[in-house]
Design a protein around this motif. Structure first.
Motif, PDB file in Angstrom:
ATOM      1  N   THR A   1       0.771  -1.198  -0.145  1.00 39.41           N
ATOM      2  CA  THR A   1       0.140   0.066  -0.326  1.00 39.41           C
ATOM      3  C   THR A   1       0.927   1.177   0.253  1.00 39.41           C
ATOM      4  O   THR A   1       1.996   1.344   0.099  1.00 39.41           O
ATOM      5  CB  THR A   1      -1.009   0.317   1.617  1.00 39.41           C
TER       6      THR A   1
ATOM      7  N   THR B   1       0.127   5.320   1.206  1.00 43.21           N
ATOM      8  CA  THR B   1      -0.508   6.828   1.443  1.00 43.21           C
ATOM      9  C   THR B   1      -0.346   8.467   1.389  1.00 43.21           C
ATOM     10  O   THR B   1       1.286   8.582   1.286  1.00 43.21           O
ATOM     11  CB  THR B   1       0.055   6.483   2.990  1.00 43.21           C
TER      12      THR B   1
ATOM     13  N   THR C   1      -4.943   5.728   2.197  1.00 49.33           N
ATOM     14  CA  THR C   1      -4.090   4.251   2.092  1.00 49.33           C
ATOM     15  C   THR C   1      -4.774   3.413   0.847  1.00 49.33           C
ATOM     16  O   THR C   1      -6.417   3.732   1.337  1.00 49.33           O
ATOM     17  CB  THR C   1      -3.735   3.906   3.483  1.00 49.33           C
TER      18      THR C   1
ATOM     19  N   PRO D   1      -3.764   0.201  -2.635  1.00 49.33           N
ATOM     20  CA  PRO D   1      -3.029  -0.284  -2.860  1.00 49.33           C
ATOM     21  C   PRO D   1      -2.036   0.478  -3.653  1.00 49.33           C
ATOM     22  O   PRO D   1      -2.607   1.329  -4.713  1.00 49.33           O
ATOM     23  CB  PRO D   1      -4.201  -1.537  -3.763  1.00 49.33           C
ATOM     24  N   SER D   2      -0.551  -0.241  -3.451  1.00 51.63           N
ATOM     25  CA  SER D   2       0.084   0.188  -4.815  1.00 51.63           C
ATOM     26  C   SER D   2      -0.434   0.243  -6.235  1.00 51.63           C
ATOM     27  O   SER D   2      -1.408  -1.004  -6.170  1.00 51.63           O
ATOM     28  CB  SER D   2       1.397  -0.139  -3.891  1.00 51.63           C
TER      29      SER D   2
END
Length: 454
Positions: A129, A131, A136, A138-139
């Motif tokens: 993840t 932020t 926040t 998911p990447s």
């Protein structure tokens, strides 16, 4: 039986057996039924490559292991669906063709061309993840998983993107095949490969002298012997990091008149440094496919880790099966690489050693850009040749992140790009790439290092 002793003929292996192991770098899909439906559809779609192409590449890689060929593997750090256009694909192909022409001319041996495309849509991430401003999400893991925009909708892993990834890979492959089969790579017309924006390059004159010399030689030979077969097209293969194991599983097939299983999503899949654990899911999957495969080897790898990995992935010591792509960084290669070369040589294992001078030399600038310095890339590559020569081993190829676009992502090179230049044309979504000019310069440096240019 230990994993290192298991043969790829073992009855315990199936395309799904990786699911019994720890699988790193996999997206977390919210709806498993939706994922299952997408994978069912994907498993019925036509393959992207053929088994005979895969086996032809394995034979060519076996020749590279013996020093009879040089591997040029290059392309984008991460493809995007938006870049699946004819200009971008043809420019990417032009770069690899021009680099291979420099290498063929200077090294006096065949060059094996493998593109990092038609499937390089996923990327590993340092964290699941990210932020921003207290939010926040998911990447971003590449277009085949989710979107780059920082919104909940874009960052949701979407199984339908697996289908879109296959479609964009097929479109890319079809266009590359059409270009190559249609004479785009004809040595009689290397002017077709020119990229107009580089007319002002300091390297242009040297490259054109080389092209003119090859053309004169070709015309002389054909005056004596008539048209020579093989100069109108080239063999070209694809590769990508086989990161998303559900996707790779769905495109793993059995074919008539051949034993075992083939990954038909690409000719040449590789395992990244973050997913190369001996007991991990990626090694379990890779040990069972018949493709030639590669593994990225970083500075944390020791002989005690590497030799069991070789045993697991190539227990029968099959020629052309296993390539080790070392990526140490210019400051670490002199210390970290020699013990690995010595251990593999002493064990008598047959591998193709390839240098990746890109990934160990990434840094962040004061203004927030991820970049690489051309001098550091060149230094690692120079050292790699010297270290292999001292060890009595053979450096048989290079693995590069590059593009045919006029980007400014790596500093230095013939035009000495500075940190301020990065803002002008920084387009990469993930890692910085060599532009056309820097790529061609690196090919010339390889040849000079081998004594082929003065």
């Amino acid at each position: 039986m230990s994993q290192s002793a298991r043969s790829i003929e073992s009855s315990t292996w199936t395309p799904m057996s990786w699911q019994q192991c720890v699988a790193l770098q996999q997206p977390q899909y919210e709806d498993l039924a939706e994922l299952s439906r997408a994978l069912g559809e994907l498993s019925q779609l036509p393959p992207l490559v053929t088994s005979w192409e895969v086996l032809a590449l394995k034979q060519a890689l076996a020749e590279a292991q013996e020093g009879k060929r040089f591997l040029l593997q290059g392309g984008d750090c991460a493809e995007s669906f938006a870049d699946c256009t004819s200009p971008i694909i043809s420019n990417r192909l032009k770069v690899l063709l021009q680099m291979s022409l420099v290498l063929v001319h200077g090294l006096k041996q065949p060059v094996l061309r493998v593109g990092r495309f038609a499937g390089q849509y996923a990327k590993p991430r340092s964290a699941d993840t990210e932020t921003h401003d207290g939010v926040t999400l998911p990447s971003f893991r590449g277009d085949v998983v989710n979107g780059p925009d920082f919104t909940a909708a874009a960052r949701r892993p979407d199984p339908q993107r697996l289908i879109r990834g296959h479609a964009h890979s097929a479109l890319t492959m079809n266009f590359v095949r059409a270009l190559v089969d249609g004479g785009f790579a004809d040595l009689h017309h290397p002017e077709y490969w020119d990229l107009a924006w580089v007319e002002h390059s300091p390297l242009a004159a040297e490259y054109r002298r080389m092209v003119a010399g090859i053309g004169d030689s070709l015309r002389f030979m054909e005056t004596l012997a008539g048209p020579i077969a093989g100069f109108t097209r080239v063999d070209f293969f694809t590769s990508h990091e086989a990161l998303l194991l559900h996707y790779e599983q769905a495109l793993t097939r059995q074919v008539p008149r051949h034993r075992g299983w083939f990954n038909l999503s690409t000719h040449f899949p590789w395992i990244g440094m973050r997913t190369a654990a001996l007991d991990g899911a990626h090694v379990e999957y890779f040990r069972g496919i018949r493709n030639p495969i590669a593994v990225k080897v970083g500075p944390s790898v020791t002989p005690e880790l590497l030799l069991p990995l070789i045993d697991a992935l190539n227990p029968e010591d099959e020629p052309g099966r296993l390539t080790l792509i070392h990526r140490m960084g210019h400051a670490s290669i002199a210390e970290k690489l020699p013990p690995l070369l010595d251990a593999v040589r002493r064990a008598g294992r047959r591998v193709l050693w390839v240098a990746d001078p890109m990934h160990g030399n990434t840094e962040n600038t004061s203004i927030g850009y991820k970049t690489r310095r051309f001098d550091n890339i060149r230094s690692e590559l120079d050292q790699a040749f010297d270290i292999h020569a001292a060890a009595g081993t053979h450096l048989g190829g290079v693995h590069l992140e590059l593009t045919g676009e006029d980007v400014t992502e790596c500093m230095g090179g013939a035009r000495d790009l500075s940190e301020a230049d990065l803002q002008r044309a920084y387009k990469s979504m993930v890692d910085p790439r060599l532009n056309y000019e820097q790529s061609l310069e690196l090919a010339m440096l390889i040849v000079r290092k081998s004594g082929g240019l003065t």
